[in-house]
Design an enzyme around this catalytic site. Sequence first.
Site, mmCIF file in Angstrom:
data_model
loop_
_atom_site.group_PDB
_atom_site.id
_atom_site.type_symbol
_atom_site.label_atom_id
_atom_site.label_comp_id
_atom_site.label_asym_id
_atom_site.label_seq_id
_atom_site.Cartn_x
_atom_site.Cartn_y
_atom_site.Cartn_z
ATOM 1 N N HIS A 38 86.278 88.540 18.457
ATOM 2 C CA HIS A 38 84.879 88.082 18.379
ATOM 3 C C HIS A 38 84.074 88.642 19.567
ATOM 4 O O HIS A 38 83.579 87.905 20.410
ATOM 5 C CB HIS A 38 84.911 86.549 18.391
ATOM 6 C CG HIS A 38 83.631 85.853 18.059
ATOM 7 N ND1 HIS A 38 82.454 86.010 18.746
ATOM 8 C CD2 HIS A 38 83.356 84.917 17.111
ATOM 9 C CE1 HIS A 38 81.524 85.221 18.247
ATOM 10 N NE2 HIS A 38 82.035 84.562 17.248
ATOM 11 N N GLU A 49 81.916 91.708 15.517
ATOM 12 C CA GLU A 49 83.282 91.175 15.545
ATOM 13 C C GLU A 49 84.189 91.934 14.566
ATOM 14 O O GLU A 49 83.837 92.063 13.382
ATOM 15 C CB GLU A 49 83.251 89.695 15.194
ATOM 16 C CG GLU A 49 82.306 88.905 16.099
ATOM 17 C CD GLU A 49 81.830 87.608 15.488
ATOM 18 O OE1 GLU A 49 82.604 86.978 14.741
ATOM 19 O OE2 GLU A 49 80.667 87.215 15.739
HETATM 20 O O1 TA6 Z 1 80.840 84.748 14.551
HETATM 21 C C1 TA6 Z 1 79.713 84.002 14.261
HETATM 22 C C2 TA6 Z 1 80.064 82.520 14.334
HETATM 23 O O2 TA6 Z 1 80.935 82.142 13.301
HETATM 24 C C3 TA6 Z 1 78.755 81.750 14.308
HETATM 25 O O3 TA6 Z 1 78.648 80.985 13.118
HETATM 26 C C4 TA6 Z 1 78.810 80.900 15.576
HETATM 27 O O4 TA6 Z 1 79.313 79.620 15.290
HETATM 28 C C5 TA6 Z 1 79.723 81.729 16.457
HETATM 29 O O5 TA6 Z 1 80.714 82.210 15.575
HETATM 30 C C6 TA6 Z 1 80.275 81.021 17.667
HETATM 31 O O6 TA6 Z 1 81.222 80.063 17.286
HETATM 32 P P1 TA6 Z 1 81.787 79.099 18.453
HETATM 33 O O7 TA6 Z 1 82.794 78.218 17.780
HETATM 34 O O8 TA6 Z 1 82.418 79.989 19.502
HETATM 35 O O9 TA6 Z 1 80.590 78.384 19.004
#
Ligand code: TA6
Length: 304
Positions: A170, A275
Amino acid sequence: MTFETLNEICRDVPGASVVEGQGGLPVIALQTDASQAQVYPHGAHVTHFQPVTQREPVLWLSRKSWFEDGKPIRGGVPVCWPWFGPHSSAPDLPSHGIARTREWQVESLELLDDESLRVTFLLKSDEQTRQVWPYSFELRHEITVGATLEMTLRTRNPGKSQLSLCEALHSYFRVGDVQRVRIEGLENTTYIDKIAAAAGRKQQGDEPVTFEGEVDRPYLDTESACTLVDPQLGRRIIVRKRNSRSTVVWNPHIEKSARMEDYADDEWPTMVCIETANVHDNAVTIDPGQTHEMTAVISVADME
Ligand code: TA6
């Protein structure tokens, strides 16, 4: 792992050292002729990567990030595994799975012939993981730091039943102004628009991805490299990948970032997530005794 153990591991590897990071957590610092990086055993989390050619770090890290047991670091490259986003049937389980909030073991650390440094972290199934994911696994995160940042997430299935999982590296990238960047490489690709969830799946046209507001999009069935073009910092960040069929693009913009405790309100213009993933339709299955690996390779070039 204690500082002493980590010191022992780093001692004979030129360019590697362990220092006290944020929150008092140990962090492995990797210095090569081409770049420098930092990786926390907490989550096997790369938090910093900066080639010597770059004035600005390549990865973004929130100044309000947590650095404590049981909580994910906000920024760098969180390891999302074995599910992505909220758990499909147990919403009280941690978002993005179990890997990023566990302390990993350092399995190996070596200086390669091309002068890059490679550290491999290992997370094995145990009582704690089986409570939320009832399978045996060996998960390795192999991080190679040199002119590029190469990360390989390797899942081995030592058990007797098939594993089915989602995964993402990510990556949070540092940009000058998200409203001025564009992402090339996802043209004409199907994505899930998580902002207009009712609208479901959409098709990117032949234009690059730009950011007029909150963007939260898993792009599916794509193995393309992506290029993040950043005119303000005068650079292009290239994200190449192997064995990844999904690319997730995210910027929270004003409102969502204001709702996040570990994300300062004024930080949203300075980051973009691209990601490297296998999510949604692109979930992977691993038969007993088999291994699956997914790789992201991050490089930087000046703007043409
Ligand atoms: O990758 C995008 C995502 O799924 C968004 O929906 C947002 O929630 C982000 O990840 C961050 O997630 P987190 O659980 O690290 O706050």
